[in-house]
Design a protein around this motif. Structure first.
Motif, mmCIF file in Angstrom:
data_model
loop_
_atom_site.group_PDB
_atom_site.id
_atom_site.type_symbol
_atom_site.label_atom_id
_atom_site.label_comp_id
_atom_site.label_asym_id
_atom_site.label_seq_id
_atom_site.Cartn_x
_atom_site.Cartn_y
_atom_site.Cartn_z
ATOM 1 N N PHE A 16 -54.252 0.522 46.148
ATOM 2 C CA PHE A 16 -54.442 0.925 48.186
ATOM 3 C C PHE A 16 -53.674 1.890 47.447
ATOM 4 O O PHE A 16 -53.182 2.785 47.740
ATOM 5 C CB PHE A 16 -54.906 -0.015 48.441
ATOM 6 C CG PHE A 16 -55.900 1.093 49.641
ATOM 7 C CD1 PHE A 16 -55.162 1.958 50.856
ATOM 8 C CD2 PHE A 16 -57.131 1.541 49.082
ATOM 9 C CE1 PHE A 16 -55.869 2.885 51.097
ATOM 10 C CE2 PHE A 16 -57.760 1.932 50.156
ATOM 11 C CZ PHE A 16 -56.807 2.818 51.816
ATOM 12 N N SER A 17 -52.218 0.916 48.076
ATOM 13 C CA SER A 17 -50.625 1.256 47.747
ATOM 14 C C SER A 17 -50.485 2.774 47.076
ATOM 15 O O SER A 17 -49.941 3.345 47.229
ATOM 16 C CB SER A 17 -49.999 0.397 48.692
ATOM 17 O OG SER A 17 -49.748 -0.498 46.997
ATOM 18 N N ILE A 19 -52.354 4.043 44.540
ATOM 19 C CA ILE A 19 -52.927 5.680 44.902
ATOM 20 C C ILE A 19 -51.878 6.347 45.925
ATOM 21 O O ILE A 19 -52.487 7.431 45.315
ATOM 22 C CB ILE A 19 -55.007 5.030 45.248
ATOM 23 C CG1 ILE A 19 -55.390 4.635 44.091
ATOM 24 C CG2 ILE A 19 -55.874 6.195 45.678
ATOM 25 C CD1 ILE A 19 -56.587 3.079 44.096
ATOM 26 N N SER A 20 -51.865 5.939 47.008
ATOM 27 C CA SER A 20 -51.843 6.881 48.442
ATOM 28 C C SER A 20 -49.659 7.139 47.317
ATOM 29 O O SER A 20 -50.316 7.980 47.804
ATOM 30 C CB SER A 20 -51.625 5.865 49.939
ATOM 31 O OG SER A 20 -52.901 5.193 50.108
ATOM 32 N N LYS A 21 -49.960 6.381 47.468
ATOM 33 C CA LYS A 21 -48.072 6.716 46.958
ATOM 34 C C LYS A 21 -48.026 8.186 45.834
ATOM 35 O O LYS A 21 -47.699 8.821 45.812
ATOM 36 C CB LYS A 21 -47.267 5.774 46.305
ATOM 37 C CG LYS A 21 -45.862 6.015 45.933
ATOM 38 C CD LYS A 21 -45.308 4.596 45.162
ATOM 39 C CE LYS A 21 -44.149 4.770 44.926
ATOM 40 N NZ LYS A 21 -42.996 3.403 44.639
ATOM 41 N N LYS A 23 -50.606 9.791 45.188
ATOM 42 C CA LYS A 23 -52.101 11.354 45.624
ATOM 43 C C LYS A 23 -52.888 11.413 44.593
ATOM 44 O O LYS A 23 -53.115 12.526 44.161
ATOM 45 C CB LYS A 23 -50.770 12.065 45.953
ATOM 46 C CG LYS A 23 -50.167 11.968 46.897
ATOM 47 C CD LYS A 23 -49.244 13.044 47.510
ATOM 48 C CE LYS A 23 -47.732 13.133 48.564
ATOM 49 N NZ LYS A 23 -47.291 14.734 48.344
ATOM 50 N N TRP A 25 -56.148 10.728 45.269
ATOM 51 C CA TRP A 25 -57.375 10.402 45.539
ATOM 52 C C TRP A 25 -58.332 10.828 45.250
ATOM 53 O O TRP A 25 -59.417 11.236 45.080
ATOM 54 C CB TRP A 25 -57.160 10.084 47.364
ATOM 55 C CG TRP A 25 -56.784 8.945 47.613
ATOM 56 C CD1 TRP A 25 -55.739 8.674 48.440
ATOM 57 C CD2 TRP A 25 -57.942 7.737 47.479
ATOM 58 N NE1 TRP A 25 -56.247 6.951 48.704
ATOM 59 C CE2 TRP A 25 -57.034 6.303 48.176
ATOM 60 C CE3 TRP A 25 -59.134 7.518 46.784
ATOM 61 C CZ2 TRP A 25 -57.534 5.750 48.111
ATOM 62 C CZ3 TRP A 25 -59.691 6.093 47.034
ATOM 63 C CH2 TRP A 25 -58.840 4.852 47.432
ATOM 64 N N LYS A 26 -57.599 12.902 45.230
ATOM 65 C CA LYS A 26 -58.819 14.500 45.475
ATOM 66 C C LYS A 26 -59.004 13.899 43.519
ATOM 67 O O LYS A 26 -59.788 14.094 43.066
ATOM 68 C CB LYS A 26 -57.205 15.103 44.957
ATOM 69 C CG LYS A 26 -56.227 14.946 44.099
ATOM 70 C CD LYS A 26 -55.311 15.869 43.700
ATOM 71 C CE LYS A 26 -54.298 16.101 42.750
ATOM 72 N NZ LYS A 26 -53.070 16.736 43.447
ATOM 73 N N LEU A 226 -65.321 2.854 45.924
ATOM 74 C CA LEU A 226 -64.305 2.836 45.277
ATOM 75 C C LEU A 226 -63.969 1.494 44.811
ATOM 76 O O LEU A 226 -63.131 1.172 43.955
ATOM 77 C CB LEU A 226 -63.463 1.559 47.323
ATOM 78 C CG LEU A 226 -63.668 2.532 48.677
ATOM 79 C CD1 LEU A 226 -62.672 1.602 49.747
ATOM 80 C CD2 LEU A 226 -62.783 3.409 48.547
ATOM 81 N N PRO A 229 -61.746 3.425 41.995
ATOM 82 C CA PRO A 229 -60.440 3.787 41.657
ATOM 83 C C PRO A 229 -60.009 2.614 42.041
ATOM 84 O O PRO A 229 -58.710 2.939 41.000
ATOM 85 C CB PRO A 229 -60.811 4.425 43.815
ATOM 86 C CG PRO A 229 -62.140 5.342 43.137
ATOM 87 C CD PRO A 229 -62.826 4.402 43.341
ATOM 88 N N THR A 233 -57.627 1.750 38.892
ATOM 89 C CA THR A 233 -55.625 1.926 39.277
ATOM 90 C C THR A 233 -55.132 0.146 38.441
ATOM 91 O O THR A 233 -53.946 0.249 38.071
ATOM 92 C CB THR A 233 -55.183 2.438 41.066
ATOM 93 O OG1 THR A 233 -56.071 3.201 41.238
ATOM 94 C CG2 THR A 233 -53.771 2.080 40.874
#
Length: 253
Positions: A16-17, A19-21, A23, A25-26, A226, A229, A233
């Protein structure tokens, strides 16, 4: 094997982290939509066809005594068969259709995790080629999974042994789920046959990744949104590590 399975599971903790780091998600918007719609369609089909399958199975019982009980059991078995087949189809449909969207994700993760790009020999593929690769891999995996699932389901009807068949069925589904997630990275490195051989050598990673994938599907709504994703990852991280280890061994020899 156990160590590899555990490693595949642990990769989810930082997914999760990451994916956010990065970017990412798009990139998951369309795959998440595909996953949600496919889950609804298969769920509705399972509900609608369970009675039909149960009625078909109940015809095996030709006697009047116990007919009602056997019909009830047959309906339950019919629903179970539909759900199992539905889960199998769900996995491979979303993985095949999401391939062109998942390949860029795995590539960005690989670029982030790898500092030395000099040894990379990536295969450049188009959107259409990635889609075809995903369809081809998942048709192959679907066929293999069905060949294994049918006898496992039949064995499951045997008392006591049926408990072990449930575990075996879950592990088979987990393996092919992990296989599909790993191939998004392997697609850039190997051709079809070489990719199959690589996953066989690292089946523990595939099973570990697939175990969490399958458990996610038990979570209503959020699970199917979810699952891709996080599983892609996690699989990308472990596949890149396995590829780096393979390259290091080959370089040393």
């Amino acid at each position: 094997m156990i160590k590899s399975i555990t490693s595949g599971i642990k990769a989810y903790f930082g997914a999760f982290s990451l994916i956010s780091k990065l970017k990412l998600w798009k990139y998951f918007i369309i795959p998440m939509l595909i996953s949600f719609v496919t889950a609804i369609l298969i769920g509705v089909s399972a509900y609608g066809f369970s009675d039909n399958v149960g009625e078909f199975i109940s015809k095996i019982w030709i006697w009047e005594w116990g007919k009602e009980t056997f019909t009830t059991i047959s309906t339950f078995i019919g629903g179970l068969v539909i759900i199992v087949i539905g889960l199998i189809l769900y996995k491979h449909i979303i993985m095949a259709l999401s391939a062109p969207f998942m390949s860029p994700v795995s590539e960005k993760i690989e670029s982030h995790l790898t500092t030395d790009h000099s040894n990379h020999n990536h295969r450049n593929t188009s959107f259409a080629q990635q889609l075809w690769r995903g369809i081809r891999i998942n048709i192959r995996n679907l066929s293999m999974e069905l060949l294994l699932t049918i006898p496992i389901l039949l064995i499951g009807l045997i008392p006591v042994i049926g408990i072990f068949s449930t575990v075996l069925l879950f592990l088979v589904q987990a393996y092919y789920a992990g296989f599909g997630n790993m191939d998004y990275t392997l697609e850039r490195h190997f051709k079809y046959k070489d990719s199959v051989q690589f996953v066989r050598k690292h089946r523990g990673l595939a099973i570990g990744n697939g175990i969490v994938f399958m458990l996610f599907l038990l979570i209503p709504v959020i699970g199917v949104i979810l699952v891709l994703p996080l599983s892609v990852t996690a699989a990308s991280q472990k596949t890149v590590e396995a590829l780096q280890l393979k390259n290091n061994i080959e370089s040393a020899t």
